[in-house]
Design an enzyme around this catalytic site. Structure first.
Site, mmCIF file in Angstrom:
data_model
loop_
_atom_site.group_PDB
_atom_site.id
_atom_site.type_symbol
_atom_site.label_atom_id
_atom_site.label_comp_id
_atom_site.label_asym_id
_atom_site.label_seq_id
_atom_site.Cartn_x
_atom_site.Cartn_y
_atom_site.Cartn_z
ATOM 1 N N HIS A 99 33.806 10.080 85.779
ATOM 2 C CA HIS A 99 33.430 9.175 86.873
ATOM 3 C C HIS A 99 32.231 8.295 86.536
ATOM 4 C CE1 HIS A 99 36.281 10.932 89.581
ATOM 5 N NE2 HIS A 99 35.684 12.110 89.623
ATOM 6 N N ASP A 130 42.994 15.431 86.050
ATOM 7 C CA ASP A 130 42.067 15.885 87.077
ATOM 8 C C ASP A 130 42.604 15.475 88.449
ATOM 9 O OD1 ASP A 130 38.776 16.554 86.909
ATOM 10 O OD2 ASP A 130 39.386 15.549 88.753
ATOM 11 N N HIS A 144 40.952 14.128 90.746
ATOM 12 C CA HIS A 144 40.300 12.872 91.115
ATOM 13 C C HIS A 144 40.648 11.782 90.097
ATOM 14 C CE1 HIS A 144 37.696 16.139 92.731
ATOM 15 N NE2 HIS A 144 37.690 15.361 93.799
ATOM 16 N N ASP A 152 40.907 21.008 89.018
ATOM 17 C CA ASP A 152 40.715 20.979 90.463
ATOM 18 C C ASP A 152 42.001 20.613 91.210
ATOM 19 O OD1 ASP A 152 40.433 18.521 89.243
ATOM 20 O OD2 ASP A 152 38.445 18.099 90.070
#
Length: 394
Positions: A133, A169, A171, A258
């Site tokens: 990120h 992931d 995200h 996640d």
């Protein structure tokens, strides 16, 4: 347990546990510590001497990040007021030795990339990496420096003409996508929970790359509560065809876990068995389309005791060709160590969740929620690669 795959490297140093945002922050380095302990006790690392990284230099970090931002990260622990750049927030609190800890994570992914580029190894893994990120001038989503992007940039300057990056992931891999949005040499593919329902709110199908790189940013936003069979269906309906067409020199993967149904920060419903299946697929795709060259990193994952250590042990084992049967019992010493740390924890008994990971290949029909996503992604991306979005053979 047999000899590890020739030319497979594990990058690790306990100093990587220094990337610690403290207190009750979900990005807790205990997940790395427990992963390495589990892999060791299962024999996955027998005969494997981990490679010790050095911190990345400012010049190396500067491949992706602005000098002003690097200076802010370095100074933040000494500054008693708001330093800006996304630092000092609940997601990205300032912590002691923040620059040193984060530059070591970058150095670890760089070392993995350098081993692959030199021919010393075909595969390399840094489970402490995957900080996808972080943006050019700011921290975001628990990520200070983007080790994924730095490693890709270095590979492009050291022999790789094309790099494919796959991010699994939960995200969206927004920082890595942003770093190469205008670069046709990098194919970024991110499978993630729909941005309508989860941080960072990006990763829509329509994010396709800049004017000179249309089709090299690929996003597969999945509905909340997607389970393994639907996730696998989406992956296989999009990713292999694009890799075959793109023909990367190296496959780089961010393997956040996640996506698991027990993760406290998101709503996909995958299993450890599904994670293991994905790693095996990534290995196969690297062998088929990237000359066997595979650089893998960790990422997110916040069920610290029950999920992350098992999933990432499977990842390390897959990189080393030492695949672990999901029915394998958890080592008693490892379980006892976890229970000493967390006496009230309820732990699984085996290396799997007993989940069904079999999927029905996409056939062009739209019968499940995930099929609409597959249709939209293929219609948006496939023509830009000379592929037929309606033909399941493509």
């Amino acid at each position: 347990m047999g000899t590890p795959a020739s030319g497979s490297s594990v990058v690790w140093d306990p100093a990587l546990l220094g990337y610690d945002m403290g207190g009750d922050h979900p990005f807790n380095p205990v997940r790395l510590e427990l992963t390495m302990a589990l892999a060791t006790q299962l024999g996955v690392l027998d005969g494997v001497e981990p490679l010790r990284p050095e911190p990345a230099s400012d010049e190396e970090i500067g491949r992706i990040h602005d000098a002003e931002y690097i200076a802010a990260v370095r100074e933040a622990p000494m500054v008693g007021w708001d330093v800006g750049h996304g630092l000092g927030t609940p997601d990205n609190p300032v912590f002691s030795n923040m620059h040193e800890a984060t530059s070591l994570v970058v150095g670890a992914s760089l070392l993995a990339a350098q081993r692959i580029a030199s021919g010393a190894t075909n595969r390399a893994i840094n489970i402490a990496g995957g900080l996808h990120h972080a943006m050019r001038d700011r921290a975001a989503g628990f990520c200070v420096y983007n080790d994924c992007a730095v490693a890709i940039s270095w590979l492009l300057d050291n022999g790789a003409e094309r790099v494919a990056y796959i991010d699994v992931d939960v995200h969206h891999g927004d920082g890595t996508q942003a770093a190469f949005y205008d670069d046709p040499r990098v194919l970024t593919i991110s499978l993630h929970q729909s941005p309508m329902t989860l941080f960072p709110g990006t990763g829509r199908v329509t994010e396709l790359g800049g004017p000179g790189a249309q089709g090299t940013s690929v996003n597969i936003p999945l509905p909340p509560f997607t389970r393994d069979p639907a996730w696998q269906r989406a992956f296989h309906a999009v990713v292999p065809s694009l890799l075959k067409e793109f023909q990367p020199d190296v496959l780089v993967t961010q393997c956040g876990v996640d996506t698991h149904e027990e993760d406290p920060l998101a709503e996909l419903h995958l299993s450890v068995d599904g994670h293991r299946e994905t790693y095996r697929t990534l290995r196969s795709l690297a062998d088929q389309y990237a000359g066997g060259k595979w650089l893998s990193m960790g990422g997110g994952g916040y069920q610290l005791l029950r999920v992350v250590p098992r999933s990432w042990t499977h990842l390390i084992a897959t990189v080393l060709d030492r695949d672990i049967d999901p029915a394998t019992p958890l080592p008693r010493d490892w379980v006892n160590d976890v229970l000493r740390r967390a006496p009230n924890a309820t732990l699984p008994s085996t290396m799997g969740d007993g989940a069904d990971v079999q999927y029905k290949p996409w056939d062009g029909a739209t019968t499940e929620p995930v099929d609409a996503v597959i249709r939209d992604v293929r219609q948006a991306v496939f023509p830009l690669h000379g592929l037929d979005p309606a033909d399941p053979r493509d």
